[in-house]
Design a protein around this motif. Structure first.
Motif, PDB file in Angstrom:
ATOM      1  N   SER A   1       8.831   5.087   1.408  1.00  0.00           N
ATOM      2  CA  SER A   1       9.703   4.175   2.478  1.00  0.00           C
ATOM      3  C   SER A   1       7.864   3.250   2.290  1.00  0.00           C
ATOM      4  CB  SER A   1       9.939   4.661   3.947  1.00  0.00           C
ATOM      5  OG  SER A   1      11.042   4.352   4.672  1.00  0.00           O
ATOM      6  N   PHE A   2       9.089   1.762   1.919  1.00  0.00           N
ATOM      7  CA  PHE A   2       7.953   0.474   1.544  1.00  0.00           C
ATOM      8  C   PHE A   2       8.211  -0.529   1.710  1.00  0.00           C
ATOM      9  CE2 PHE A   2       7.915   3.153  -2.588  1.00  0.00           C
ATOM     10  CZ  PHE A   2       9.255   2.517  -3.238  1.00  0.00           C
ATOM     11  N   GLY A   3       9.313  -0.237   2.610  1.00  0.00           N
ATOM     12  CA  GLY A   3       9.622  -1.888   3.228  1.00  0.00           C
ATOM     13  C   GLY A   3      10.925  -2.435   1.539  1.00  0.00           C
ATOM     14  N   TRP A   4      11.708  -1.698   0.845  1.00  0.00           N
ATOM     15  CA  TRP A   4      12.162  -1.473  -0.252  1.00  0.00           C
ATOM     16  C   TRP A   4      13.465  -2.235  -0.113  1.00  0.00           C
ATOM     17  CZ3 TRP A   4      17.429  -0.568  -1.907  1.00  0.00           C
ATOM     18  CH2 TRP A   4      17.321  -0.508  -3.405  1.00  0.00           C
ATOM     19  N   SER A   5      13.667  -3.932  -1.393  1.00  0.00           N
ATOM     20  CA  SER A   5      15.453  -3.944  -0.891  1.00  0.00           C
ATOM     21  C   SER A   5      15.683  -4.729  -2.528  1.00  0.00           C
ATOM     22  CB  SER A   5      14.780  -5.128  -0.132  1.00  0.00           C
ATOM     23  OG  SER A   5      16.111  -6.233  -0.283  1.00  0.00           O
ATOM     24  N   ASP A   6      16.690  -4.622  -2.889  1.00  0.00           N
ATOM     25  CA  ASP A   6      17.200  -4.847  -4.363  1.00  0.00           C
ATOM     26  C   ASP A   6      17.390  -6.305  -4.181  1.00  0.00           C
ATOM     27  OD1 ASP A   6      19.605  -4.689  -2.899  1.00  0.00           O
ATOM     28  OD2 ASP A   6      20.879  -4.563  -4.520  1.00  0.00           O
TER      29      ASP A   6
ATOM     30  N   PRO B   1       1.135  -1.500  -0.021  1.00  0.00           N
ATOM     31  CA  PRO B   1      -0.220  -0.057  -0.305  1.00  0.00           C
ATOM     32  C   PRO B   1       1.235   1.621  -0.201  1.00  0.00           C
ATOM     33  CG  PRO B   1      -1.211  -1.590   1.144  1.00  0.00           C
ATOM     34  CD  PRO B   1      -0.022  -2.301   1.193  1.00  0.00           C
ATOM     35  N   ALA B   2       1.553   1.560   0.692  1.00  0.00           N
ATOM     36  CA  ALA B   2       2.398   2.615   0.787  1.00  0.00           C
ATOM     37  C   ALA B   2       3.315   2.519  -0.728  1.00  0.00           C
ATOM     38  CB  ALA B   2       3.701   2.296   1.627  1.00  0.00           C
TER      39      ALA B   2
END
Lengths: 362, 362
Positions: free
Chosen positions: A267-272, A122-123
């Motif tokens: 900020s949405f719990g991102w990881s590459d 959602p974010a």
């Protein structure tokens, strides 16, 4: 407004060897925690409420179109753009933007990587909507990720003037910093990770390419003229243009030179998902910090990642005794054992296999 | 003189899991360095110049006869003795001795473990010949191994009077000692490792059993009487006798009580190959101390043992990066990763699999 999604799926992804291969790169793997969807499948799912399938374009290498199509059965044939040769992101984004513009001259395009992990969807969608709204006003817009650590492996964006509604002007692009500078960036609150996500009116991007990469723009015009003569002529010209164009990233070729660039911090719990180490970080772990598949037995062992990916894994057991902080990845034709903290060095294996001429393992 | 070899092949060998299994124990594995022969095959080969095939007896569990026969195609059908139930070494050696005695009342028997490694075969055969010569004179004779370290995992033999010709009287058997005593034993020069190799006239052993294990002797007499009535009666009686007899080792039941016991000290590159650690110690290692199979790629790694035992290993690569002193054993249905110094703890895996009811992995 016709919103298009351009999914960049050209990565070779040697960092997830032996799961990732030349013909089965990272974005086709189901390595996100708690998901059996491929990363690219999850990427398309995430934007499906914003963009209908016929406005999703997937840009990948010509040799990967078939495998990518199989991973995305919900998309129509026309969604898949096979780059004749890899020339980094600027030619690829230019080409996809040309296609979107051809389909709708008022197209707004969002460019998304295909192989990242998003923890808070959602974010994520809220950030996308802010960025699209900004792009609608004209400026090329990018999402900047609020840094959660002093990462030296990413590029940063410095924010300038606050434009309201969660949008800022970009002051400058910064290459991968050293440790002290990265720490300073995080402390400052003004720096964000470059997410590789871009939002723009198709016409605005084509004009920016015309200004900053005029040769590429001439190539795109040639493709457009050929398209009027039919698909065969278009394919032939596209191949010729890609062959002749130089490799350049969209960041270096366009973004860093654009006069007006907007930034949506998010900020949405991102990881590459950059390595097996990130797969361990994001995975669900037992009380001893092991991230295990069902077929594993870990005795007096802690902090390990075990991936059991063989087709016969149900009839196989992987047993660890007394080991810590290892990655063990088991596939049909390869087994990797590497400490988690050296996970990036899996490239050494890929290089050694290349030198051995073991192309079937690449 | 008719010399018989009795090869003890009853071991279950969980210490080489996942290569060793209940139905494929250690003696059937080709784990000796530089050899693709099973350990039991190598054992039979080593004595083939001393004993013809028809005088080789292989005592194994009834459930292992088929697999053992396949490993020893050069031996006749009658060589294989399948113990109906495991009752340790005394009943088994008693039974095999009975068979040898039936075939030749003047039989001399040498009892050899099936799962050891012998580095120096000429020295081994020379020791055997000294031991056989001693046994011909009457006394039960054993080979004592010159200790090469203060091992606490083996039993020792203390030598007594020097009888000449490389033969000594045995003063006593010693159970596994603690470290200080083991060090004292090695220093003294009078103590030898118990090799589990015994040499005797069949009649002498049967008399010793009659004296020290009279119930077992009665059982052997019953088998002999039944044999006169044909193979079916013999098999039935053998099953009944084994079922009823108590488990006892030849060491405890006979050797330690025998009045006259001779010892041939010897040194022939012996190893009990007790764990993957010993496989590494004996194996050929590269300049970084890795003992690897062909299909392995070790990068910045040292001191590892990798065993690639899958049937499809030729099309598989096992890659290690930055790891040290591990054992990695890859089989068709299991993968083990364990530090070399904990190699004995592979039993923990076997126990855990038992508890899980994963009998197909045992």
């Amino acid at each position: 407004m016709a919103l298009f999604a351009v999914i960049l799926a050209g990565g070779s992804g040697t960092r997830f060897w032996p799961a990732s291969r030349r013909l089965h790169p990272k974005q086709l793997l189901a390595i996100a925690p708690g998901s059996d969807r491929s990363l690219i499948g999850a990427t398309v799912d995430r934007v499906s409420s914003l963009v209908p399938p016929e406005r999703v374009l997937v840009a990948t290498g010509a040799h990967l179109v078939e495998a990518t199509r199989r991973a995305l059965p919900g998309l129509p044939e026309a969604s898949f753009l096979g780059e004749p040769v890899a020339r980094n992101t600027a030619p690829c984004i230019g080409w996809a933007t040309l296609i979107a513009h051809r389909r709708d001259p008022n197209a707004i395009v969002m460019v998304l990587p295909s192989d990242h992990h998003i923890g808070d969807e959602p974010a994520f969608r809220a950030a996308l909507q802010r960025a699209v709204a900004s792009a609608e006003q004209g400026p090329i817009t990018t999402v900047g990720l609020v840094p959660t650590r002093a990462e030296t492996g990413f590029g940063y964006l410095e924010s300038g003037e606050d434009l309201g509604s969660g949008v800022w002007r970009v002051a400058r692009f910064v290459e991968k910093p050293d440790r002290p500078r990265a720490e300073e960036y995080v402390r400052s609150g003004r720096f964000f990770w470059n997410s590789g996500m871009f939002f723009f009116r198709a016409r605005v991007m084509l004009d920016a390419i015309a200004q900053h990469l005029p040769e590429l723009y001439q190539g795109l015009l040639a493709i457009e003229r050929a398209a009027a003569q039919g698909p065969a002529a278009e394919a032939e010209t596209t191949a010729r243009v890609f062959e002749a164009t130089r490799s350049v990233s969209i960041d270096y070729g366009v973004m860093e030179r654009a006069a007006l660039l907007h930034l949506v911090p998010a900020s949405f719990g991102w990881s590459d998902l950059g390595s097996w180490q990130s797969a361990w970080e994001l995975g669900s772990r037992d009380e001893r910090g092991n991230c295990l598949d069902d077929e594993c037995l870990a005795i007096e062992s802690s902090g390990n990642l075990v991936r059991s990916l063989r087709t016969d894994r149900a009839s196989r057991v992987i047993a660890l005794v007394g080991v810590g902080d290892l990655c063990v990845v088991d596939t049909d034709d390869a087994l990797l054992v590497i400490p988690r903290e050296r996970a990036q060095d899996v490239r050494l294996v890929v290089e050694a296999l290349k030198q051995r001429g073991a192309t079937e393992k690449l």
